[in-house]
Design a protein around this motif. Structure first.
Motif, PDB file in Angstrom:
ATOM      1  N   CYS A   1       0.687  -1.094  -0.076  1.00  0.00           N
ATOM      2  CA  CYS A   1       0.034  -0.020   0.105  1.00  0.00           C
ATOM      3  C   CYS A   1       0.990   1.356  -0.076  1.00  0.00           C
ATOM      4  O   CYS A   1       0.704   1.944  -0.671  1.00  0.00           O
ATOM      5  CB  CYS A   1      -0.870   0.158   1.202  1.00  0.00           C
ATOM      6  N   ALA A   2       1.838   1.202   0.853  1.00  0.00           N
ATOM      7  CA  ALA A   2       2.844   2.597   0.846  1.00  0.00           C
ATOM      8  C   ALA A   2       3.468   2.661  -0.599  1.00  0.00           C
ATOM      9  O   ALA A   2       3.551   3.849  -1.008  1.00  0.00           O
ATOM     10  CB  ALA A   2       3.917   2.189   1.915  1.00  0.00           C
TER      11      ALA A   2
ATOM     12  N   LEU B   1       0.322   4.159  -2.802  1.00  0.00           N
ATOM     13  CA  LEU B   1      -0.100   5.302  -2.149  1.00  0.00           C
ATOM     14  C   LEU B   1       1.144   6.757  -2.496  1.00  0.00           C
ATOM     15  O   LEU B   1       0.836   7.487  -3.065  1.00  0.00           O
ATOM     16  CB  LEU B   1      -0.734   5.425  -0.774  1.00  0.00           C
TER      17      LEU B   1
ATOM     18  N   THR C   1       2.266   9.106  -0.527  1.00  0.00           N
ATOM     19  CA  THR C   1       2.377  10.199  -0.025  1.00  0.00           C
ATOM     20  C   THR C   1       2.612  10.216   1.407  1.00  0.00           C
ATOM     21  O   THR C   1       2.632   8.982   2.108  1.00  0.00           O
ATOM     22  CB  THR C   1       0.613  10.779  -0.111  1.00  0.00           C
TER      23      THR C   1
ATOM     24  N   ASP D   1      -0.227   9.039   4.048  1.00  0.00           N
ATOM     25  CA  ASP D   1      -0.350   7.742   4.048  1.00  0.00           C
ATOM     26  C   ASP D   1       0.732   6.791   4.627  1.00  0.00           C
ATOM     27  O   ASP D   1       0.303   6.040   5.107  1.00  0.00           O
ATOM     28  CB  ASP D   1      -0.806   7.632   2.487  1.00  0.00           C
ATOM     29  N   ILE D   2       1.905   6.994   4.134  1.00  0.00           N
ATOM     30  CA  ILE D   2       2.898   6.405   4.405  1.00  0.00           C
ATOM     31  C   ILE D   2       3.105   6.395   6.403  1.00  0.00           C
ATOM     32  O   ILE D   2       3.223   5.252   6.680  1.00  0.00           O
ATOM     33  CB  ILE D   2       4.242   6.629   3.898  1.00  0.00           C
TER      34      ILE D   2
ATOM     35  N   THR E   1       0.734   6.973   8.488  1.00  0.00           N
ATOM     36  CA  THR E   1      -0.189   6.152   8.796  1.00  0.00           C
ATOM     37  C   THR E   1       0.078   4.572   8.825  1.00  0.00           C
ATOM     38  O   THR E   1      -0.233   3.858   9.864  1.00  0.00           O
ATOM     39  CB  THR E   1      -1.574   6.435   8.158  1.00  0.00           C
ATOM     40  N   LEU E   2       0.521   4.219   7.604  1.00  0.00           N
ATOM     41  CA  LEU E   2       1.020   2.776   7.441  1.00  0.00           C
ATOM     42  C   LEU E   2       1.962   2.312   8.431  1.00  0.00           C
ATOM     43  O   LEU E   2       1.906   1.457   8.810  1.00  0.00           O
ATOM     44  CB  LEU E   2       1.069   2.549   6.104  1.00  0.00           C
TER      45      LEU E   2
END
Length: 125
Positions: free
Chosen positions: A57-58, A61, A63, A66-67, A69-70
């Protein structure tokens, strides 16, 4: 091949591998015979599968928010899954929910015998 295409391919591989590891952990929870093996299946491949999904996901995505949060999700998973598995094992051990014939080393037996003896002594007093 561009950098975006290469990152998308790596993200796809991570997502698929992580999903397969999580699926294997779920199947093992249903198929394994006793608590200790199920606990192992819940902790090891599930955490690795989730981390691979988060990496995928990282990479997809890309950004900062987002990274971040992941990364937080991954850190909390790494902090809580082993502790939860340990606590489940410790709680189930005195209730004979494990198969003692599968244990190579039983380090808790002497500790629990001592605790049981202390409780008996307290009950007599």
């Amino acid at each position: 091949m561009t950098l975006d295409a290469a990152l998308d391919i790596v993200a796809s591989v991570c997502l698929i591998t992580g999903a397969l590891l999580s699926l294997a952990a779920g199947v093992a929870l249903v198929r394994f015979p006793d608590l200790l093996t199920r606990m192992h299946a819940a902790a090891k491949p599930q955490v690795l599968g989730l981390l691979l999904v988060l990496v995928g996901c990282a990479l997809r995505l890309r950004t900062g928010v987002d990274i971040t949060t992941l990364v937080l999700v991954g850190v909390f998973q790494l902090a809580t899954a082993p502790v939860a598995a340990h606590m489940v094992g410790r709680a189930a051990y005195p209730h004979d929910d494990i198969r003692a014939d599968l244990l190579i080393t039983d380090e808790l037996a002497a500790h629990l015998d001592r605790i049981a003896g202390d409780r008996e002594d307290a009950a007599r007093a």
